[in-house]
Design a protein around this motif. Structure first.
Motif, short mmCIF file in Angstrom:
data_model
loop_
_atom_site.label_atom_id
_atom_site.label_comp_id
_atom_site.label_asym_id
_atom_site.label_seq_id
_atom_site.Cartn_x
_atom_site.Cartn_y
_atom_site.Cartn_z
N ARG A 275 0.82 -1.22 0.00
CA ARG A 275 0.00 0.00 0.00
C ARG A 275 0.86 1.28 0.00
N SER A 276 1.99 1.26 0.71
CA SER A 276 2.81 2.47 0.79
C SER A 276 3.50 2.80 -0.53
N ALA A 277 3.48 1.87 -1.50
CA ALA A 277 4.08 2.12 -2.81
C ALA A 277 3.07 2.68 -3.80
N TRP A 278 1.79 2.72 -3.44
CA TRP A 278 0.78 3.17 -4.38
C TRP A 278 1.00 4.59 -4.90
N PRO A 279 1.40 5.57 -4.05
CA PRO A 279 1.61 6.92 -4.59
C PRO A 279 2.64 6.97 -5.71
N THR A 280 3.69 6.14 -5.62
CA THR A 280 4.69 6.11 -6.68
C THR A 280 4.10 5.49 -7.94
N ALA A 281 3.35 4.39 -7.78
CA ALA A 281 2.72 3.76 -8.94
C ALA A 281 1.73 4.72 -9.60
N MET A 282 1.11 5.61 -8.82
CA MET A 282 0.13 6.54 -9.38
C MET A 282 0.75 7.54 -10.35
N LEU A 283 2.09 7.70 -10.30
CA LEU A 283 2.74 8.58 -11.26
C LEU A 283 2.47 8.13 -12.69
N ALA A 284 2.21 6.84 -12.86
CA ALA A 284 1.98 6.30 -14.20
C ALA A 284 0.57 6.55 -14.70
N VAL A 285 -0.31 7.05 -13.85
CA VAL A 285 -1.71 7.24 -14.23
C VAL A 285 -1.86 8.60 -14.91
N PRO A 286 -2.45 8.64 -16.11
CA PRO A 286 -2.64 9.93 -16.79
C PRO A 286 -3.39 10.92 -15.91
N GLY A 287 -2.89 12.16 -15.90
CA GLY A 287 -3.53 13.22 -15.13
C GLY A 287 -2.93 13.46 -13.77
N VAL A 288 -2.35 12.43 -13.17
CA VAL A 288 -1.78 12.58 -11.83
C VAL A 288 -0.57 13.52 -11.82
N PRO A 289 0.38 13.41 -12.78
CA PRO A 289 1.52 14.34 -12.76
C PRO A 289 1.08 15.81 -12.82
N ALA A 290 0.08 16.11 -13.64
CA ALA A 290 -0.40 17.49 -13.71
C ALA A 290 -0.98 17.94 -12.37
N LEU A 291 -1.68 17.03 -11.70
CA LEU A 291 -2.22 17.34 -10.37
C LEU A 291 -1.09 17.63 -9.39
N LEU A 292 -0.02 16.83 -9.44
CA LEU A 292 1.11 17.05 -8.55
C LEU A 292 1.76 18.40 -8.80
N ARG A 293 1.85 18.77 -10.07
CA ARG A 293 2.45 20.07 -10.38
C ARG A 293 1.59 21.21 -9.81
N ARG A 294 0.28 21.05 -9.88
CA ARG A 294 -0.60 22.08 -9.31
C ARG A 294 -0.45 22.16 -7.79
N LEU A 295 -0.34 21.00 -7.16
CA LEU A 295 -0.16 20.99 -5.71
C LEU A 295 1.16 21.66 -5.33
N ALA A 296 2.21 21.38 -6.12
CA ALA A 296 3.52 21.98 -5.83
C ALA A 296 3.47 23.49 -5.97
N ALA A 297 2.62 23.96 -6.87
CA ALA A 297 2.54 25.40 -7.09
C ALA A 297 1.72 26.10 -6.02
N ASN A 298 1.04 25.35 -5.17
CA ASN A 298 0.15 25.94 -4.17
C ASN A 298 0.84 26.09 -2.81
N GLY A 299 2.09 26.53 -2.84
CA GLY A 299 2.75 26.89 -1.61
C GLY A 299 3.50 25.79 -0.90
N ARG A 300 3.56 24.61 -1.46
CA ARG A 300 4.30 23.51 -0.81
C ARG A 300 5.77 23.65 -1.17
N GLY A 301 6.60 23.92 -0.17
CA GLY A 301 7.99 24.26 -0.42
C GLY A 301 8.89 23.05 -0.61
N PRO A 302 10.12 23.27 -1.09
CA PRO A 302 11.08 22.19 -1.28
C PRO A 302 11.40 21.45 0.01
N GLU A 303 11.38 22.16 1.14
CA GLU A 303 11.70 21.50 2.41
C GLU A 303 10.67 20.42 2.73
N GLU A 304 9.38 20.76 2.57
CA GLU A 304 8.34 19.78 2.85
C GLU A 304 8.39 18.62 1.87
#
Length: 300
Positions: free
Chosen positions: A141-170
């Motif tokens: 189960r703890s590997a599912w987030p990495t596997a989700m990178l292969a799902v269409p649409g998820v990378p774009a979602l991650l980029r949006r989350l990164a742009a919403n104030g989540r810093g490199p430290e976190e």
């Protein structure tokens, strides 16, 4: 991740231009046996620096950045599959004339090493596989987030989350918690290096493309059948193998170790109870000790 000085050169291979690293001042060609180190998904050659240093008296080590990772450009044809990475590493070994080598692989690099050893046994003298990404269905189960990178649409979602104030430290802290068995015990220097590396990747335009494409390549390799199946290829490997698994690995379950031991014709197993996914970074001394035993079995 390491601050140890490295010398880097680029080598053109079929479909890619690879960055190849070795310790600064190490000219090689002095009687030691050649070794090649291949990193995992999202990693780079620097993941191997500590282990390379501990083995430097026995192994003339080089580490490659796979296409699209570290200092290597993306593949010219966009092929980020496991077979595409294998092609690049074979191309380097042929161009450099260094084979047969003691081949080291972690995670994705482990899958690359297994396929390479099965297809080109003439290039491999031994295999050291640290949490190799061999098919495990369903993944833990703890590997599912990495596997989700292969799902269409998820990378774009991650980029949006990164742009919403989540810093490199976190973000770097999340990564450390994913791959280390004891992230709370890491030094301030290790954390600072992780943040610096994350910032560097943010500045690389193709970094997400390489990560996503390679994640999809792993998922695709997990579904391959027949002679291309990774477990079938593991059975074809004749070289002696050292398998390294951490009991705290959140990405590759220790339950894969039993199947791996049965698949390889000549395998030994090292289990590290406190290690996560990157035992060569967390416990390099223990890994190096077992590698030395492997070299002795090979007559090196």
């Amino acid at each position: 991740m390491s601050s140890v000085a490295q010398q880097v050169r680029t080598v053109e291979v079929p479909g890619a231009v690879l960055a190849v690293h070795r310790p600064a001042g190490d000219g090689g060609a002095d009687g030691r046996e050649p070794g090649l180190f291949v990193h995992g998904l999202g990693g780079s050659a620097g993941n191997w620096t500590a282990l390379m240093d501990l083995l430097a008296d026995r192994v003339d080590g080089e580490a490659v950045d796979l296409p699209g990772f570290g200092a290597s450009a993306p593949p010219t044809d966009g092929n980020l599959s496991v077979s595409g990475h294998v092609r690049a590493v074979i191309g380097y070994l042929e161009a450099a004339g260094r084979g047969p080598v003691h081949l080291f692989g972690n995670s994705l690099g482990g899958a690359v090493a297994v396929r390479l050893a099965a297809l080109r046994p003439d290039l491999v003298r031994s295999l050291t596989l640290v949490s190799p990404a061999l098919p495990e269905l369903p993944p833990q189960r703890s590997a599912w987030p990495t596997a989700m990178l292969a799902v269409p649409g998820v990378p774009a979602l991650l980029r949006r989350l990164a742009a919403n104030g989540r810093g490199p430290e976190e973000a770097a802290d999340d990564l450390l918690r994913l791959v280390y068995g004891d992230p709370d015990g890491l030094s301030a220097d290790t954390r600072a290096e992780a943040v610096a590396e994350y910032r560097r990747r943010l500045a690389v335009p193709h970094a997400m493309q390489a990560l996503v494409g390679s994640a999809r390549g792993i998922v695709s390799a997990y579904t391959e059948r027949g002679d291309q199946a990774l477990w079938r290829q593991a059975e074809q490997v004749a070289a002696p193998v050292l398998l390294v698994y951490g009991l705290r690995d959140k990405l590759v379950s220790y339950r894969s170790a039993r199947r791996a031991c049965a698949a390889f014709a000549d395998a030994r197993l090292l289990v590290l109870p406190a290690s996560g996914h990157v035992a060569m970074l967390e416990h390099p001394e223990q890994v190096a000790r077992e590698v030395r035993e492997l070299l002795g079995r090979c007559g090196g």
